[in-house]
Design an enzyme around this catalytic site. Structure first.
Site, PDB file in Angstrom:
ATOM      1  N   ALA A 157       4.627  -2.583   2.026  1.00 15.01           N
ATOM      2  CA  ALA A 157       3.937  -3.800   1.634  1.00 15.01           C
ATOM      3  C   ALA A 157       3.079  -3.525   0.414  1.00 15.01           C
ATOM      4  CB  ALA A 157       3.058  -4.286   2.776  1.00 15.01           C
ATOM      5  N   MET A 158       2.642  -4.601  -0.257  1.00 15.33           N
ATOM      6  CA  MET A 158       1.853  -4.440  -1.486  1.00 15.33           C
ATOM      7  C   MET A 158       0.746  -5.482  -1.525  1.00 15.33           C
ATOM      8  SD  MET A 158       1.264  -2.971  -4.339  1.00 15.33           S
ATOM      9  CE  MET A 158      -0.128  -3.498  -5.328  1.00 15.33           C
ATOM     10  N   GLU A 159      -0.462  -5.006  -1.844  1.00 11.77           N
ATOM     11  CA  GLU A 159      -1.664  -5.814  -1.684  1.00 11.77           C
ATOM     12  C   GLU A 159      -2.016  -6.763  -2.816  1.00 11.77           C
ATOM     13  OE1 GLU A 159      -1.534  -2.455  -2.189  1.00 11.77           O
ATOM     14  OE2 GLU A 159      -3.209  -1.747  -3.397  1.00 11.77           O
ATOM     15  N   HIS A 178      -4.019  -3.216   6.812  1.00 15.89           N
ATOM     16  CA  HIS A 178      -4.120  -2.294   5.670  1.00 15.89           C
ATOM     17  C   HIS A 178      -4.167  -3.079   4.350  1.00 15.89           C
ATOM     18  CE1 HIS A 178      -2.913   1.540   3.514  1.00 15.89           C
ATOM     19  NE2 HIS A 178      -2.518   0.634   2.638  1.00 15.89           N
ATOM     20  N   GLU A 179      -3.213  -3.973   4.176  1.00 15.99           N
ATOM     21  CA  GLU A 179      -3.135  -4.693   2.899  1.00 15.99           C
ATOM     22  C   GLU A 179      -4.327  -5.625   2.709  1.00 15.99           C
ATOM     23  OE1 GLU A 179      -1.155  -3.352   1.035  1.00 15.99           O
ATOM     24  OE2 GLU A 179       0.259  -2.452   2.433  1.00 15.99           O
ATOM     25  N   HIS A 215      -7.314  -3.873   1.425  1.00 11.18           N
ATOM     26  CA  HIS A 215      -7.248  -3.646  -0.023  1.00 11.18           C
ATOM     27  C   HIS A 215      -7.822  -4.823  -0.820  1.00 11.18           C
ATOM     28  CE1 HIS A 215      -5.142   0.109  -0.363  1.00 11.18           C
ATOM     29  NE2 HIS A 215      -3.996  -0.307   0.123  1.00 11.18           N
TER      30      HIS A 215
HETATM   31  N1  BES Z   1      -0.487  -0.050  -2.367  1.00 11.47           N
HETATM   32  C1  BES Z   1       0.519   0.251  -1.425  1.00 11.47           C
HETATM   33  C2  BES Z   1       1.889  -0.127  -1.876  1.00 11.47           C
HETATM   34  C3  BES Z   1       2.531   0.889  -2.769  1.00 11.47           C
HETATM   35  C4  BES Z   1       3.043   2.042  -2.222  1.00 11.47           C
HETATM   36  C5  BES Z   1       2.632   0.689  -4.117  1.00 11.47           C
HETATM   37  C6  BES Z   1       3.600   2.978  -3.035  1.00 11.47           C
HETATM   38  C7  BES Z   1       3.193   1.626  -4.937  1.00 11.47           C
HETATM   39  C8  BES Z   1       3.688   2.779  -4.394  1.00 11.47           C
HETATM   40  C9  BES Z   1       0.263  -0.456  -0.110  1.00 11.47           C
HETATM   41  O1  BES Z   1      -1.052  -0.793   0.123  1.00 11.47           O
HETATM   42  C10 BES Z   1       0.651   0.516   0.974  1.00 11.47           C
HETATM   43  O2  BES Z   1      -0.039   1.467   1.141  1.00 11.47           O
HETATM   44  N2  BES Z   1       1.748   0.255   1.669  1.00 11.47           N
HETATM   45  C11 BES Z   1       2.235   1.150   2.694  1.00 11.47           C
HETATM   46  C12 BES Z   1       2.053   0.553   4.041  1.00 11.47           C
HETATM   47  C13 BES Z   1       0.773   0.980   4.653  1.00 11.47           C
HETATM   48  C14 BES Z   1       0.480   0.276   5.933  1.00 11.47           C
HETATM   49  C15 BES Z   1       0.715   2.470   4.911  1.00 11.47           C
HETATM   50  C16 BES Z   1       3.687   1.381   2.441  1.00 11.47           C
HETATM   51  O3  BES Z   1       4.267   0.562   1.733  1.00 11.47           O
HETATM   52  O4  BES Z   1       4.220   2.350   2.920  1.00 11.47           O
HETATM   53 ZN    ZN Z   2      -2.264   0.769   0.676  1.00 13.45          ZN
END
Ligand code: BES
Ligand code: ZN
Length: 882
Positions: free
Chosen positions: A299-301, A334-335, A338
């Site tokens: 996912a992406m915030e 989590h998101e 952020h």
């Molecule tokens: N900011 C990240 C998304 C991301 C991950 C962008 C890698 C660029 C590269 C997001 O907040 C995130 O951490 N997503 C996790 C899920 C989280 C619950 C651990 C993911 O996508 O694995």
């Molecule tokens: Zn994250």
């Protein structure tokens, strides 16, 4: 790229953007887009050129305008390596304010990054979505921009889209008007001042459900009320912008909104929680959560427009397992965290990425613990984050949490378990050390002080020091600036004990263990006047003497350490476990560290196996999960030995009784842990050869049309079928995979399919994963699972070598592909493969996965040394006991 080139990838810092007006027109037939933008910029130093980021874009014209000057760039040059475009002007651009106007175009790619396309079928027709994924460095693939987190600006976006399409972005549309035939222009209200990586726009056909969160939620009972709060919004649609409510919407592709209810509820409750906890209301009138059929990570915030892969957002009451539901809840929490930590206050540069990710990975548990207290989610933290971080960080090739990075490849590589899970673990340690109130107040202070700005790690420590008066900086620097973590060894001395720290390495090679020391708060339990007490000490140097005799060090595993006990203390611990007098988390900690000490050569493998027998009456999932993981690790290194089948007997002596006790049916009044435990017990017993479990699983599987398999055990049943199946089962899984439309179920089927053991099915799998049946987003995962299959291991390695170029070109370029797949290399235990792998990757570079590779090499060496040392010991122990 050489070290110096890597460093110079940063933009010159004398120009900064203030405001972007951006217009994009996507074409979902030709998969191209055209765009134009006006960027208001501030210039601190005069020059004849302006450089900004741009990747895979065609820039048609660039014009600079200020009070005194209006001039087109007479030359535009690109630096492919630095991912920049430079506009060269005849006239000197002077210090002051001005505006850049740029016209450009690009491709809506399949790369899952930048502005990309996603495909699904509805009513038998192929449909497309155009969507963005900008973090970390891919906004530059959608529009020329100053693509660094400290260049915050306001974005005003317009999308020119087909009438039948919906456009979603960070803010709400303020104006929708007709364009040329069949098109409309959707203009969004200005975004908050934010970093480029948080911008998002999504175009396609969507449906949604909505609800409301209160901005200043004061109701005391907000976490125990009825589930759905969809009807609790303001009286009138148009009145919600009055800042009392935030409208929350969950978007899906057509026909899937019935799977969005759980997410909506969790999102509302999480937002309520954070509004309250951070004491800063979420600043936007809307928060959208969008499920996308193709999405690289989980996912992406994006601020106000959080994007998800379907499995991380959608829950189907009939077909989702509790474990997936838990995952969905954690990802949402989590998101949404952020939105404050990351979006409102952002790291200055990617070196401090961990601030974002480590923090969000911690606080997601705090939120979910409040929302679902019965889940005891903090227990799960130990198996989902803490142990994984301990494992990765025990390698010589780990890295400090704060690490200098420059090039996008290096940035991508630190989205790893160190930034996330170790980050979260040391924040948990700090939070428990500071106490709930000081921790929360420190965060409030930090967020308020740095709102709409950028920070470094030190700013967070300063905030905690300010509110707590404790020496946070000194303590935390030892955890974020140094690689690794300590093993604390306890030795009884007189009436008390001595505690000693040294760096813990999982591999046996002797290294300098006494170069680094950590500032460790350690709590421990001891008995005084026949009562259990808990005390805390602070170990700063090599060793420390205490006057009490600890019974369990690192009580509730709050610190990021491992512990080695003297024999007498460990004997006593065994008694405490058997007598049911030790807490769940402590039971987990003991067995986890014992298996780790066996791997590192501090003790013999048989000692860990012996200890596992003490856990026969264990009833908590997280503890069994830790036992299973220790057992599987040893199984992996001995899988090719003759006595491997005897080892299965040992496994079954633990897991068969457990499987019998758990049964296949849910029991009335069962708790969260039991549901997870049943799945684990069936899958361990079934895959290591328990006849009853296999037969019963077969019955359940073959009867699945008449009686759908309960979602919570479905994964385990599929796994048992696969690990005991052949051609017929492969065909059946293939059929199921192809027709399945729900991604969670598809993942379960795919994962099982990769576990088939016969040569023919392994070959089939290798061709299957290369077909279009597998989405690009799922390919790395499938390949990794297949590689973990002991029986497929050598074939996969051959396959990877043969197809490396093709795979990289189609899946890997610049993405997380390699760093996701290559960890599976560690399952190899022979030095021959190691040599081969080194040779191979010397010739074929692994961009963005260099460290991952070194980690894998280190583990293989360590595996090989472990078998060499402990093979006989394990064999003898098995012969004696089984
Ligand atoms: N900011 C990240 C998304 C991301 C991950 C962008 C890698 C660029 C590269 C997001 O907040 C995130 O951490 N997503 C996790 C899920 C989280 C619950 C651990 C993911 O996508 O694995
Ligand atoms: Zn994250």
């Amino acid at each position: 790229m050489k070290a110096n080139d890597k460093k110079s990838v940063r933009l010159p810092n004398h120009i900064s953007p203030v405001h972007y007006s951006l217009s994009i027109k996507p074409d979902l037939e030709s998969f191209t887009f055209s765009g134009s933008e006006k960027i208001k910029i501030k210039i601190l130093k005069g020059s004849n050129e302006i450089t900004l980021h741009s990747k895979d874009l065609d820039i048609e014209t660039a014009k600079y305008k200020s009070d005194k000057l209006e001039v087109f760039a007479d030359k535009i040059s690109y630096d492919i390596k630095k991912e920049t475009a430079t506009f060269h002007f005849k006239n000197k651009i002077k210090k002051g304010n001005g505006e850049l106007s740029i016209i450009f175009s690009g491709v809506i790619s399949e790369s899952l990054r930048g502005f990309y396309r996603s495909k699904y079928t509805f009513d038998g027709k192929d449909k497309f979505i155009a969507t963005t994924q900008f973090e970390a460095t891919d906004a530059r693939r959608a529009f020329p921009c100053f693509d660094e987190p400290a260049h915050k600006a306001v974005f005003e976006l317009s999308l020119i889209i087909k009438n039948e399409h919906t456009a979603i972005s960070n803010t709400l549309p303020i104006n929708i008007r007709e364009h040329e035939s069949g098109y409309k222009i959707v203009s969004f209200s200005p975004s908050p001042k934010m970093s480029t990586y948080l911008l998002a726009f999504i175009v396609g056909e969507f449906e949604y459900i909505e609800g409301y969160a209160k901005k200043n939620s004061t109701s005391v009972n907000k976490f125990s009320g009825p589930w759905m709060r969809e009807d609790e919004g303001p009286d009138h649609e148009n009145s919600f912008t009055d800042s009392e409510f935030t409208k929350i919407r969950v978007y899906t592709t057509p026909g899937k909104t019935h799977q969005a209810k759980f997410a909506l509820d969790v999102a509302i409750r999480s937002l309520d929680f954070y509004n309250d906890y951070f004491a800063i209301p979420y600043p936007l009138p809307t928060l959208d959560l969008i499920a996308l059929p193709d999405f690289e990570s989980g996912a992406m915030e994006n601020w106000g427009a959080v994007t998800f892969r379907e499995t991380a957002l959608l829950v189907d009451e009939e077909n989702s397992s509790l474990s997936n539901k838990q995952w969905v809840a954690l990802v949402i929490a989590h998101e949404l965290a952020h939105q404050w930590f990351g979006n409102l206050v952002t790291m200055h540069w990617w070196t401090d990425l961990w601030l974002n990710e480590g923090f969000a990975s911690y606080i997601e548990y705090l939120a979910i613990d409040k929302i679902f207290p019965n889940w005891k989610i903090w227990n799960h933290f130990l198996t989902l984050d803490h142990n994984i971080a301990l494992s990765l960080d025990s390698l010589n090739n780990s890295h400090p949490i704060e690490i200098e990075v420059h090039h996008p490849n290096e940035i991508n590589e630190i989205f790893d378990k160190i930034s996330y899970s170790k980050g979260a673990s040391i924040i948990r340690m700090l939070a428990l050390y500071l106490g709930e109130n000081d921790f929360r107040d420190g965060l409030r202070y930090y967020l308020k002080k740095h709102s709409y700005k950028n920070t470094k790690t030190i700013n967070l420590w300063e905030a905690f020091e300010k509110v707590s008066g404790k020496k946070v900086k000194k303590m935390m620097n030892s955890w974020t600036k140094q690689t690794g973590y300590p093993l604390v060894e306890m030795k009884k001395s007189g009436l008390g004990a001595t505690l000693c720290q040294e760096r813990f390495y999982s591999s046996r090679k002797q290294k300098d263990k006494n170069k680094t020391f950590w500032q460790i708060p350690i709590s421990y339990s001891y008995t005084k006047n026949e009562k259990e007490n808990v005390d805390q000490i602070f170990l700063e140097k090599k060793s420390l003497k205490i006057n009490n005799k600890p019974e369990k060090l690192n009580k509730d595993e709050t610190s990021f350490i491992r512990v080695k006990y003297d024999k007498e203390t460990l004997d006593n611990i065994k008694k405490e476990i058997t007598g049911g007098r030790m807490s769940v988390i402590d039971r987990l900690g003991i067995i986890r560290d014992t298996f780790a000490l066996a791997e590192s050569g501090h003790i013999k493998a048989s000692e860990a196996m012996e200890l596992s027998l003490v856990y026969k009456n264990e009833d908590e999932f997280i503890v069994w999960s830790e036992i299973a993981s220790g057992i599987n690790k040893i199984k992996n290194i001995i899988s090719k030995e003759k006595f491997s089948s005897k080892y299965n007997k040992y496994i079954l002596s633990l897991f068969s009784p457990l499987a019998r006790q758990m049964g296949f049916e849910k029991k009335l009044g069962e708790d969260h842990s039991a549901i997870f435990l049943r799945n684990l017990a069936i899958s361990m017993a079934g895959s290591y050869g328990d006849k009853d479990v296999i037969n019963k699983s077969k019955k359940i599987f073959s009867n699945k049309i008449l009686k759908p398999i309960e979602a919570d055990i479905r994964g385990a049943i599929y796994g048992v079928i696969a690990s005991n199946g052949g051609a017929k089962e492969w065909k059946e899984f293939e059929r199921m995979y192809k027709k399945e439309n729900m991604h969670e179920e598809k993942d379960r089927i795919g994962r099982a399919m990769m576990m088939l053991r016969n040569q023919k099915e392994i070959k089939n799998n290798l061709s299957f994963i290369m077909t279009k049946n597998i989405r690009n987003q799922d390919f790395p995962h499938m390949l990794a699972i297949l590689w973990q299959n002991v029986y497929a291991r050598d074939d996969i390695w051959k396959f990877i070598k043969k197809n490396c170029k093709y795979i990289l070109k189609n899946y890997g370029e610049g993405g997380h592909f390699l760093s996701r797949v290559l960890p599976s290399l560690v399952n190899h235990t022979d030095l021959k493969t190691l040599k081969d792998a080194k040779k191979f990757f010397k010739k074929n570079s692994a961009p963005g996965a260099e460290r991952t590779l070194e980690q894998a090499y280190e583990r293989i060496v360590s595996n090989a040394a472990w078998i060499r040392d402990d093979k006989k010991i394990i064999k003898n122990w098995l012969e004696k006991n089984y």
